[in-house]
Design a protein around this motif. Structure first.
Motif, mmCIF file in Angstrom:
data_model
loop_
_atom_site.group_PDB
_atom_site.id
_atom_site.type_symbol
_atom_site.label_atom_id
_atom_site.label_comp_id
_atom_site.label_asym_id
_atom_site.label_seq_id
_atom_site.Cartn_x
_atom_site.Cartn_y
_atom_site.Cartn_z
ATOM 1 N N LEU A 61 16.098 -15.459 14.823
ATOM 2 C CA LEU A 61 15.456 -14.156 14.970
ATOM 3 C C LEU A 61 14.111 -14.256 15.673
ATOM 4 N N LEU A 62 13.287 -15.216 15.306
ATOM 5 C CA LEU A 62 11.966 -15.361 15.931
ATOM 6 C C LEU A 62 12.093 -15.662 17.419
ATOM 7 N N LEU A 63 12.981 -16.559 17.765
ATOM 8 C CA LEU A 63 13.202 -16.883 19.171
ATOM 9 C C LEU A 63 13.743 -15.671 19.934
ATOM 10 N N ALA A 64 14.618 -14.909 19.304
ATOM 11 C CA ALA A 64 15.165 -13.713 19.946
ATOM 12 C C ALA A 64 14.070 -12.688 20.205
ATOM 13 N N ILE A 65 13.156 -12.513 19.262
ATOM 14 C CA ILE A 65 12.050 -11.561 19.441
ATOM 15 C C ILE A 65 11.130 -12.011 20.565
ATOM 16 N N ILE A 66 10.801 -13.300 20.588
ATOM 17 C CA ILE A 66 9.921 -13.819 21.636
ATOM 18 C C ILE A 66 10.551 -13.653 23.009
ATOM 19 N N ALA A 117 16.439 -2.692 23.999
ATOM 20 C CA ALA A 117 17.580 -3.062 24.837
ATOM 21 C C ALA A 117 17.551 -4.557 25.138
ATOM 22 N N SER A 118 16.382 -5.086 25.455
ATOM 23 C CA SER A 118 16.247 -6.517 25.724
ATOM 24 C C SER A 118 16.592 -7.333 24.486
ATOM 25 N N PHE A 119 16.136 -6.867 23.337
ATOM 26 C CA PHE A 119 16.431 -7.566 22.089
ATOM 27 C C PHE A 119 17.935 -7.601 21.841
ATOM 28 N N GLY A 120 18.600 -6.479 22.042
ATOM 29 C CA GLY A 120 20.053 -6.429 21.856
ATOM 30 C C GLY A 120 20.783 -7.365 22.800
ATOM 31 N N ILE A 121 20.340 -7.411 24.033
ATOM 32 C CA ILE A 121 20.981 -8.295 25.008
ATOM 33 C C ILE A 121 20.738 -9.761 24.647
ATOM 34 N N VAL A 122 19.497 -10.087 24.284
ATOM 35 C CA VAL A 122 19.173 -11.474 23.923
ATOM 36 C C VAL A 122 19.963 -11.907 22.691
ATOM 37 N N VAL A 123 20.015 -11.058 21.672
ATOM 38 C CA VAL A 123 20.766 -11.406 20.460
ATOM 39 C C VAL A 123 22.247 -11.559 20.790
ATOM 40 N N GLY A 124 22.774 -10.676 21.615
ATOM 41 C CA GLY A 124 24.178 -10.777 22.002
ATOM 42 C C GLY A 124 24.487 -12.060 22.737
#
Length: 87
Positions: free
Chosen positions: A36-41, A17-24
């Motif tokens: 992608l790497l920054l989004a995962i971190i 859920a956090s990943f989806g919000i950050v990517v969005g």
């Protein structure tokens, strides 16, 4: 074992859920592109902080289960040690 599965599943769901919000958010801010790497971190950081507050009850139940199992193992070890000393 049930506590471990529940806690782990909830941690994974919280990360996703956090990943989806950050990517969005990154996609909205940077015209549809994201790193992608920054989004995962960032998702790891956000989910880690959120899990500290949101999953406290599940973490406590898991810790109780581990502590009880460790106490039983220590008691069994002491019992075997006492039997060995008696022989």
């Amino acid at each position: 074992m049930k506590e471990f599965v529940v806690y782990t599943a909830m941690r994974i769901a919280l990360f996703l859920a956090s990943f989806g919000i950050v990517v969005g958010i990154m996609a909205l801010l940077f015209d549809g592109t994201y790193n992608l790497l920054l989004a995962i971190i960032l998702a790891f950081l956000v989910s880690g902080i959120a899990s500290y507050f949101l999953l406290d009850r599940q973490r406590a139940a898991f810790a109780e289960r581990v502590e009880a199992r460790a106490a039983r193992a220590a008691a069994a070890f002491d019992e075997r040690k006492a039997r060995e000393d008696a022989d």
